[in-house]
Design an enzyme around this catalytic site. Structure first.
Site, mmCIF file in Angstrom:
data_model
loop_
_atom_site.group_PDB
_atom_site.id
_atom_site.type_symbol
_atom_site.label_atom_id
_atom_site.label_comp_id
_atom_site.label_asym_id
_atom_site.label_seq_id
_atom_site.Cartn_x
_atom_site.Cartn_y
_atom_site.Cartn_z
ATOM 1 N N ASP A 1 69.597 37.260 16.355
ATOM 2 C CA ASP A 1 68.279 37.887 16.162
ATOM 3 C C ASP A 1 67.331 36.857 15.562
ATOM 4 O O ASP A 1 67.757 35.820 15.058
ATOM 5 C CB ASP A 1 68.379 39.132 15.275
ATOM 6 C CG ASP A 1 67.266 40.130 15.580
ATOM 7 O OD1 ASP A 1 66.335 39.794 16.361
ATOM 8 O OD2 ASP A 1 67.306 41.254 15.048
ATOM 9 N N ASP A 2 66.035 37.176 15.599
ATOM 10 C CA ASP A 2 65.040 36.200 15.116
ATOM 11 C C ASP A 2 64.966 36.154 13.597
ATOM 12 O O ASP A 2 64.653 35.128 13.013
ATOM 13 C CB ASP A 2 63.654 36.502 15.714
ATOM 14 C CG ASP A 2 63.145 37.896 15.376
ATOM 15 O OD1 ASP A 2 63.886 38.691 14.758
ATOM 16 O OD2 ASP A 2 61.998 38.199 15.734
ATOM 17 N N CYS B 1 54.989 39.000 2.068
ATOM 18 C CA CYS B 1 53.839 38.281 2.617
ATOM 19 C C CYS B 1 52.554 38.897 2.072
ATOM 20 O O CYS B 1 52.415 40.116 2.063
ATOM 21 C CB CYS B 1 53.854 38.387 4.138
ATOM 22 S SG CYS B 1 52.401 37.618 4.896
ATOM 23 N N CYS C 1 50.791 30.810 9.900
ATOM 24 C CA CYS C 1 51.962 31.653 9.600
ATOM 25 C C CYS C 1 53.109 31.330 10.561
ATOM 26 O O CYS C 1 53.007 31.577 11.767
ATOM 27 C CB CYS C 1 51.585 33.122 9.724
ATOM 28 S SG CYS C 1 53.015 34.198 9.608
ATOM 29 N N CYS D 1 47.459 42.540 12.964
ATOM 30 C CA CYS D 1 46.562 43.192 13.901
ATOM 31 C C CYS D 1 46.209 42.212 15.007
ATOM 32 O O CYS D 1 46.509 41.031 14.912
ATOM 33 C CB CYS D 1 45.259 43.606 13.225
ATOM 34 S SG CYS D 1 45.524 44.594 11.747
ATOM 35 N N CYS E 1 57.205 33.062 2.528
ATOM 36 C CA CYS E 1 58.188 34.138 2.389
ATOM 37 C C CYS E 1 59.618 33.598 2.371
ATOM 38 O O CYS E 1 60.541 34.306 1.984
ATOM 39 C CB CYS E 1 58.003 35.209 3.460
ATOM 40 S SG CYS E 1 57.848 34.553 5.099
ATOM 41 N N SER F 1 63.761 41.089 20.245
ATOM 42 C CA SER F 1 63.387 40.068 19.270
ATOM 43 C C SER F 1 64.289 38.835 19.303
ATOM 44 O O SER F 1 63.838 37.720 19.063
ATOM 45 C CB SER F 1 63.398 40.676 17.865
ATOM 46 O OG SER F 1 64.612 41.365 17.638
ATOM 47 N N CYS G 1 52.688 27.900 6.971
ATOM 48 C CA CYS G 1 53.051 28.626 5.757
ATOM 49 C C CYS G 1 54.524 29.015 5.854
ATOM 50 O O CYS G 1 54.975 29.515 6.883
ATOM 51 C CB CYS G 1 52.191 29.891 5.635
ATOM 52 S SG CYS G 1 52.655 30.940 4.237
HETATM 53 FE FE1 SF4 Z 1 53.690 34.123 7.454
HETATM 54 FE FE2 SF4 Z 1 55.556 34.355 5.547
HETATM 55 FE FE3 SF4 Z 1 53.335 32.948 5.106
HETATM 56 FE FE4 SF4 Z 1 53.219 35.587 5.358
HETATM 57 S S1 SF4 Z 1 54.241 34.454 3.721
HETATM 58 S S2 SF4 Z 1 51.811 34.084 6.252
HETATM 59 S S3 SF4 Z 1 54.816 35.973 6.900
HETATM 60 S S4 SF4 Z 1 54.966 32.506 6.607
#
Ligand code: SF4
Length: 474
Positions: free
Chosen positions: A359-360, A404, A247, A2, A460, A296, A457
């Site tokens: 692509d990303d 995530c 993130c 968001c 994922c 993207s 982070c």
């Molecule tokens: Fe970002 Fe992946 Fe961590 Fe979620 S798990 S906050 S998408 S890096």
């Protein structure tokens, strides 16, 4: 995912309404399912929220009402639903009128223990109107404040001490605005000035207006308190987590390329171009035309092409009136939309015999698989033998192995192609000549230009989550 936005001003300025609407438009990419707003002129408040884009929800009637109220505090949210439905009740901001006053709150991010938090609140007697994180956050802040003589700062501290997760948020009363960010700093949040007003937004692109100036990021664990007198206080209510966990998907995919997030100097576009350069260094294809997947893959494709001295050509033409496929629920709809969204520049298939499609990220691989089959179909229709053409796929991020829990609606593992299939199998399923991803080490090389790689982070990609979570796997 968001976007949150808003302001607190010592006096009403008619330009604020226009600026607020502009902020919403500039954060539309962060959420297209709901828009909502709460505002106050110090004596009375008003609010609205609904399904739809900012332009559909912030109607002329609502704008007239907003202007007539002359609000000196306003908070808003563009929402992409990750918890709760897309109905207006689940939309944000959430609000409550209690005996001691009016409170409204909006957040960006998810709580990885959402169900447990809801169960705890219900056990304490709370009546939940939605299953949305923002409502949980508001109620936890108010419980924390109630136990500390009504002190909302203490309420936000209580939230941060007891609630793992991602929440860049804003809380308002009739007279005061609180801007806060969780101790890990998962989601971006900036504040600044617009004339005399203190303003804030999820990304710096919401400050792209002549009179707006960015001050800096809100720090993890920080609360900024602003009131109608113009007083502004900064409180580091809890120590930021070390390392932080910003993130990495914000710069890879989610943020707008002209935004600064997690770095006060460079826009996200630089990150993506550097990812493309690194991708070429790791997985070069010589003598090919580089094709971005719009929009993207565009910046990474430019980086890839520059590093390899290759031409960039537009093979895919995107219809801008079809929404982002990632945000549409349901596999059949997603596939239909990819076909609706893109057409092929067939003449390029006569000009080149080797393409690198950039692509990303690769999530389910739906888009890439359909794009490659659309190219082959277009070639056949034009009498071109597509078996003579090489299609190499290059992805400017590592394989996504887990979902995530912090606010990006990646699918559960069973739907993530890289969690279930080898590179060879995916390549075959897509119908490509080769497929390669940016390595995690390569991503870190790019990231270190923005911050220490440890401060991001990567859960994922690695499956190592920085907080407790309740699995969404079924
Ligand atoms: Fe970002 Fe992946 Fe961590 Fe979620 S798990 S906050 S998408 S890096």
């Amino acid at each position: 995912m968001c976007g949150i936005l808003g302001y607190c001003a010592p006096k009403w300025d008619p330009g604020l309404a226009k600026f607020f609407g502009l902020q919403g438009f500039n954060l539309q990419h962060r959420g297209q399912e709901n828009f909502g707003c709460t505002y106050s002129n110090g004596k009375k408040f008003n609010h609205f929220k609904d399904r739809g884009l900012v332009s559909q929800v912030f109607t002329k009637e609502r704008r007239d009402e907003f202007n007539a109220t002359e609000p000196r505090i306003a908070i808003g949210q563009t929402r992409y639903a990750t918890a709760g439905g897309t109905d207006a009740i689940s939309a944000q901001p959430h609000w409550m009128t209690l005996l001691d006053g009016f409170y409204s709150n909006a957040t960006n991010g998810d709580l990885p223990l959402l169900q447990k938090e809801i169960d705890d609140l219900e056990a304490r007697g709370s009546v939940m109107l939605s299953r949305n994180d923002g409502e949980v956050v508001l109620k936890k802040i108010l419980y924390g404040a109630r136990d500390n003589g009504g002190d909302l700062l203490a309420g936000i501290k209580y939230l941060m001490e007891t609630t793992p997760g991602a929440y860049s948020g804003c809380l308002m009363t009739l007279e005061t605005l609180y801007i806060y960010r969780d101790p890990y700093g998962f989601r971006p949040l900036y504040y600044g000035k617009w004339r005399d007003a203190t303003i804030f937004a999820s990304e710096s692109c919401a400050f792209n207006e002549r009179d707006a100036k960015i001050q800096r990021e809100v720090r993890p664990g920080e609360v900024i308190v602003v009131d109608l007198s113009g007083r502004r206080e900064h409180h580091q209510v809890v120590e930021p987590k070390t390392p932080s966990k910003k993130c990495i998907f914000e710069p890879i995919y989610f943020g707008r390329p002209d935004s600064k997030v997690f770095n006060d100097d460079k826009e996200i576009g630089h990150f993506r171009v550097e990812s493309g350069r690194q991708l070429f260094r790791e997985h070069p294809v010589e003598g090919a035309a580089v094709i971005p997947v719009p929009d993207s893959g565009r910046f990474a494709a430019v980086g890839y092409a520059h590093e390899g001295g290759l031409p960039v050509r537009e093979l895919f033409i995107r219809n801008p009136y079809i929404p982002r496929t990632f945000q549409i629920a349901g596999q059949a709809t997603r596939e239909d939309l990819v076909r609706l969204k893109f057409t092929i520049m067939v003449s390029l298939l006569r000009e080149y015999k080797k393409f690198v499609i950039v692509d990303d990220s690769l999530v389910r691989s739906t888009t890439m698989r359909i794009l490659v089959s659309m190219i082959r179909e277009a070639a056949t229709k034009a009498g071109i033998d597509s078996d003579d053409i090489e299609f190499h796929i290059r992805i400017a991020s590592p394989p996504i192995k887990g979902c995530c829990y912090y606010g990006i609606d990646t699918p559960v593992s069973k739907e993530l192609i890289a969690a279930n299939q080898s590179v060879e199998k995916i390549t075959k399923a897509i119908g490509a000549s080769s497929l390669s991803y940016l390595t995690l080490e390569g991503l870190d090389t790019v990231a270190q230009d923005f911050d220490e790689p440890d401060n991001f982070c990567h859960a994922c990609f690695t499956g190592v989550y920085p907080t407790e979570y309740q699995t969404r796997e079924r």
